[in-house]
Design an enzyme around this catalytic site. Structure first.
Site, PDB file in Angstrom:
ATOM      1  N   LYS A  35       0.822  -1.219   0.000  1.00 21.90           N
ATOM      2  CA  LYS A  35       0.000   0.000   0.000  1.00 21.90           C
ATOM      3  C   LYS A  35       0.853   1.266   0.000  1.00 21.90           C
ATOM      4  O   LYS A  35       0.474   2.259  -0.625  1.00 21.90           O
ATOM      5  CB  LYS A  35      -0.962   0.003   1.180  1.00 21.90           C
ATOM      6  CG  LYS A  35      -0.319   0.156   2.548  1.00 21.90           C
ATOM      7  CD  LYS A  35      -1.362   0.183   3.641  1.00 21.90           C
ATOM      8  CE  LYS A  35      -0.748   0.301   5.018  1.00 21.90           C
ATOM      9  NZ  LYS A  35      -0.044   1.584   5.214  1.00 21.90           N
ATOM     10  N   THR A  36       1.996   1.248   0.687  1.00 22.31           N
ATOM     11  CA  THR A  36       2.852   2.438   0.695  1.00 22.31           C
ATOM     12  C   THR A  36       3.376   2.718  -0.707  1.00 22.31           C
ATOM     13  O   THR A  36       3.470   3.879  -1.137  1.00 22.31           O
ATOM     14  CB  THR A  36       4.029   2.256   1.673  1.00 22.31           C
ATOM     15  OG1 THR A  36       3.513   1.955   2.972  1.00 22.31           O
ATOM     16  CG2 THR A  36       4.868   3.521   1.754  1.00 22.31           C
ATOM     17  N   ASP A 221      -3.976   7.414   4.517  1.00 23.79           N
ATOM     18  CA  ASP A 221      -3.491   6.061   4.795  1.00 23.79           C
ATOM     19  C   ASP A 221      -4.154   5.535   6.067  1.00 23.79           C
ATOM     20  O   ASP A 221      -4.589   6.314   6.917  1.00 23.79           O
ATOM     21  CB  ASP A 221      -1.970   6.117   4.967  1.00 23.79           C
ATOM     22  CG  ASP A 221      -1.327   4.731   4.982  1.00 23.79           C
ATOM     23  OD1 ASP A 221      -1.998   3.753   4.606  1.00 23.79           O
ATOM     24  OD2 ASP A 221      -0.136   4.646   5.360  1.00 23.79           O
ATOM     25  N   GLU A 222      -4.217   4.208   6.195  1.00 21.75           N
ATOM     26  CA  GLU A 222      -4.768   3.556   7.400  1.00 21.75           C
ATOM     27  C   GLU A 222      -6.149   4.115   7.756  1.00 21.75           C
ATOM     28  O   GLU A 222      -6.442   4.429   8.909  1.00 21.75           O
ATOM     29  CB  GLU A 222      -3.817   3.734   8.594  1.00 21.75           C
ATOM     30  CG  GLU A 222      -2.401   3.254   8.357  1.00 21.75           C
ATOM     31  CD  GLU A 222      -2.252   1.741   8.365  1.00 21.75           C
ATOM     32  OE1 GLU A 222      -3.285   1.044   8.386  1.00 21.75           O
ATOM     33  OE2 GLU A 222      -1.113   1.263   8.335  1.00 21.75           O
ATOM     34  N   GLN A 252      -7.619  -4.859   9.788  1.00 16.56           N
ATOM     35  CA  GLN A 252      -6.538  -4.366  10.639  1.00 16.56           C
ATOM     36  C   GLN A 252      -6.977  -3.168  11.489  1.00 16.56           C
ATOM     37  O   GLN A 252      -6.149  -2.391  11.949  1.00 16.56           O
ATOM     38  CB  GLN A 252      -5.316  -3.998   9.789  1.00 16.56           C
ATOM     39  CG  GLN A 252      -4.709  -5.195   9.066  1.00 16.56           C
ATOM     40  CD  GLN A 252      -3.439  -4.840   8.326  1.00 16.56           C
ATOM     41  OE1 GLN A 252      -2.400  -4.554   8.923  1.00 16.56           O
ATOM     42  NE2 GLN A 252      -3.508  -4.849   7.001  1.00 16.56           N
ATOM     43  N   ARG A 608       2.439 -10.096  10.622  1.00 16.47           N
ATOM     44  CA  ARG A 608       3.750  -9.443  10.706  1.00 16.47           C
ATOM     45  C   ARG A 608       4.864 -10.426  10.340  1.00 16.47           C
ATOM     46  O   ARG A 608       5.983 -10.025  10.052  1.00 16.47           O
ATOM     47  CB  ARG A 608       4.041  -8.914  12.125  1.00 16.47           C
ATOM     48  CG  ARG A 608       3.076  -7.914  12.720  1.00 16.47           C
ATOM     49  CD  ARG A 608       2.792  -6.758  11.832  1.00 16.47           C
ATOM     50  NE  ARG A 608       1.584  -6.995  11.060  1.00 16.47           N
ATOM     51  CZ  ARG A 608       1.201  -6.268  10.009  1.00 16.47           C
ATOM     52  NH1 ARG A 608       1.961  -5.284   9.584  1.00 16.47           N
ATOM     53  NH2 ARG A 608       0.087  -6.533   9.369  1.00 16.47           N
TER      54      ARG A 608
END
Length: 730
Positions: A35-36, A221-222, A252, A608
């Site tokens: 996504k980044t 973002d997020e 998330q 993770r």
């Protein structure tokens, strides 16, 4: 640079997310799906291909670290033309706006930003001013309540109007007093940074129009972590053009406890009917067994948008599940696995991470790592900028630019010790209150000597010091100003005179603060920001988070809560303490929304892991000073068995040790000890704290030593002891 390069290396879904520039766009980005990369390439595409000027784009993230990484990546794609691009957190973006515009709301631009400790002290003062006792009315509970109201964008009047009981009425009254004290100090807490920006835009449409017309393209973002006031802020800024790209993952969303509202992302398509949706499901981080296992867990939630994560990588280790006999055995297993892998030369220590649900669980793992001299770092301890000596120096600096900052003044007036005690401070507060002046003016009155205070000369000397610091520091660079403060105040000399190892450590921290301030000045030498350098420095310091400080030190095992692990990745992860009432946490057991958030938290922890995922639990665990017998977490049962390898079980070992080694009883479902026994007989309806309603099938033994076989409606037949069952009559 050719335009095509902005799309190079993107998969088809990522490319679509970059090229869809107009109107609302929802990018559902699974864990590790790049996504980044999408966000940075989208910014570069808007500027480099579509010709949007850098000042026409606003990108909002949730940590300063993520914002810095995003800016660096965009600069690599576009070069120095990104100077006027606004990339920052919600809070840092609002700070920049308020430094320019807050005079509209009656504040001065030199306002202080109060951290949690400052805020809590002010809540205590508000409680006292309302004639209440902070020992009776818990300041932390009130502080949490105020924060929750601010996350919803509610001011004191609205909070009072919605109060449903006496406790709410009382909290709302304290909230109003707290806000008055903040205003008197020309200070804002973290919640105010958002609430006041929304208020500014609501009350002054021309100010909103300026920023809304400036930022023609907004990226968030997020988005699953936004609260309602952040939602309102984004709605305000996009009301004119609707060019909003949000990137997030409902699976998330793990910050409901601090105000995040998952409805913001789940209802996005209803809020913005023209929305384009792009799903990023190709994972570049984890192996397929890890993805399958994590998806198996989170797919049990109802409040989600379906995604099916996959990877092009073949193979991968199965998820390893280990049940230890005790919590000590669990720590020994984890550290033993780390040592074995490191000794074989396969991995360095920095490749390992240990995640737990609550901070208190770290102790045994720290002890075991220390026993074998394994270097490790616990993320989430006392942050650098919260250390006493560092905060003292920063409070001096805060006071220089904001003479109304009462929290800073109270902190530094007697640091280093200069004979101005509590009684003198209280006299100054009284003088200030009677005259309707600031606390600093109250000290000035005492220093004049007309009030008969014995410490008048010492107070006068402090006022003279303060005026000297204002003259010498106001226009200086942060590092120079801090050096002047530490010298003129005598702070550094006092530590040098102390000479103890603790004082030496404090001196080292202050030197590190000066280095940080010098680094700041170099990094911001060409800034076009209209704030002063001291204002920018203090703003950045105030908004530093745990993750901003985390650097992943080489050759160090990382220990952290699962919440702190968000956004990170490690080759090998140990997710520990997977038992009912620990993970999922006991606070979520009776709440379906809370349980779903716990499941999402488990999903975050699992994803993770890049190459190897280890899940551990303990049959026995010491909690709150007593030994308890745990139930394996339901999340373990939700993992598809085809991707699981069971690495032994300590439950039978624990059972044998408690029964003298003669019998193997199923203690899996025993909980805290019962306060008393009872006449339990076959046919009796009972309720278990975890497995709910059931019927006793058979009974053997007497009193608290009775062994029961119970047919539970959902969990089937389980054998337990009355002593540990904590049963209630159904």
């Amino acid at each position: 640079m050719e335009n095509a390069s902005f799309l190079d290396g993107l998969n088809p879904e990522q490319r679509r997310a970059v090229e869809t520039t107009e109107g609302p766009l929802l990018v559902l980005a699974g864990a590790g799906s790049g996504k980044t990369r999408v966000l940075t390439h989208r910014i570069a595409y808007l500027m480099g291909t579509c010709g949007i000027p850098p000042e026409g784009v606003l990108a909002v993230t949730f940590t300063n670290k993520a914002a810095g990484e995003m800016r660096e990546r965009v600069e690599k794609l576009l070069g120095p033309q990104t100077r006027d691009l606004w990339v920052g957190t919600f809070h840092s973006t609002c700070v920049r706006i308020l430094r320019r515009e807050i005079s509209h709301l009656g504040y001065s631009r030199g306002f202080a930003i109060y951290d949690e400790a400052d805020s809590l002290s002010l809540v205590k003062e508000a409680i006292t001013k309302r004639g209440l006792d902070p020992k009776v009315v818990d300041p932390r509970r009130i502080r949490w309540r105020i924060d929750a109201w601010k996350n919803d964008g509610m001011k004191p009047a609205a909070a009072a109007e919605r109060a449903t009981d006496i406790d709410d009425d009382q909290a709302a009254d304290i909230y109003a007093q707290y806000q008055r004290l903040l205003a008197d100090a020309n200070a804002l807490d973290f919640g105010d940074l958002l609430v006041l920006t929304v208020e500014l835009f609501e009350r002054f449409p021309r100010v909103l129009a300026h920023y809304a017309s400036r930022w023609q393209y907004i990226l968030v973002d997020e988005y699953q972590d936004t609260n309602r006031v952040q939602y309102r802020l984004i709605r305000q800024l996009t009301s004119a053009h609707g060019n909003l790209c949000v990137v997030g993952d409902p699976d998330q969303s793990i910050y409901g406890w601090r105000g995040a509202d998952i409805r913001n992302i789940l209802d996005f398509e209803e809020d913005y009917p023209e929305t384009e949706v792009v799903r990023l499901e190709r994972n570049y981080r984890s192996t397929q067994p890890i993805l399958t296992g994590a998806t198996g867990v989170v797919s049990n939630n109802l409040a989600r948008k379906r995604k099916d994560l996959y990877t092009d990588r073949e193979g991968g280790d199965q998820i390893r599940i280990h049940e230890a006999a005790t919590d000590r055995d669990e720590a020994q297993f984890v550290v033993g696995e780390i040592l074995a892998s490191a000794r074989e030369g396969d991995r360095s220590y920095q490749e390992f991470a240990i995640f737990y649900r609550t901070n208190a669980q770290s102790r045994l793992f720290e002890e075991e790592l220390l026993k074998y001299d394994v270097p490790h770092e616990v993320v989430g301890g006392v942050r650098f900028y919260e250390r006493a000596e560092v905060k003292d120096a920063l409070c001096y600096l805060r006071l220089v630019i904001n003479p109304r900052d009462t929290a800073a003044l109270r902190r530094v007036v007697n640091r280093p010790t200069r004979g101005i005690g509590r009684t003198t401070v209280e006299r100054a507060e009284l003088e200030a209150s009677q005259r309707g002046e600031t606390l600093l003016e109250g000290f000035r009155v005492l220093g004049e000597g007309t009030s008969g205070v014995r410490s008048a000369a010492k107070v006068r000397a402090f006022i003279q010091l303060y005026e000297l610091l204002v003259r010498e520091c106001t226009a200086a660079e942060p590092a120079d100003a801090l050096a002047i403060i530490l010298d003129r105040s005598g702070y550094m000399k006092a530590l040098e005179k102390d000479g103890s190892p603790e004082a030496e450590g404090r001196i080292e921290n202050l030197r590190e603060l000066l280095t940080a301030a010098e680094d700041f000045s170099r990094a911001n030498a060409d800034s076009d920001d209209d704030r002063t350098s001291i204002e920018i420095f203090l703003d950045q310091v105030a908004l530093v988070s745990d993750l901003d400080a985390y650097a992943g030190t080489e050759e160090t095992v990382s220990l952290m809560t699962v919440h702190n692990a968000k956004g990170l990745e490690f080759p090998v992860v140990f997710l520990v303490g997977l038992e009912e009432r620990i993970f999922p946490h006991s606070g979520s057991m009776g709440d379906e929304q809370g349980l779903e958030e716990e499941r999402r938290l488990c999903y975050v922890g699992m994803t993770r892991a890049m190459q190897q995922l280890n899940l551990t639990s303990a049959a026995e665990r010491v909690r709150y000073g007593s030994r308890n017998y745990g139930v394996p977490s339901r999340f373990l049962d939700e993992i598809p068995q085809e991707v699981v390898t069971q690495i032994g079980s300590g439950r039978k070992k624990a059972a044998r040790s408690r029964s003298g080694g003669g019998h193997e009883l199923d203690y899996s479902y025993a909980q805290e000890p019962a306060s008393e026994g009872g006449d339990v007989r076959p046919g009796l309806r009972v309720v278990h704290p975890v497995f709910g309603a059931g019927t006793v099938v058979s009974v053997s033994g007497n009193g608290l030593d009775q062994k029961l076989k119970i047919q539970f409606e959902r969990a089937g037949i389980k054998t337990i002891l009355v002593r540990y069952a904590n049963l209630e009559l159904g």
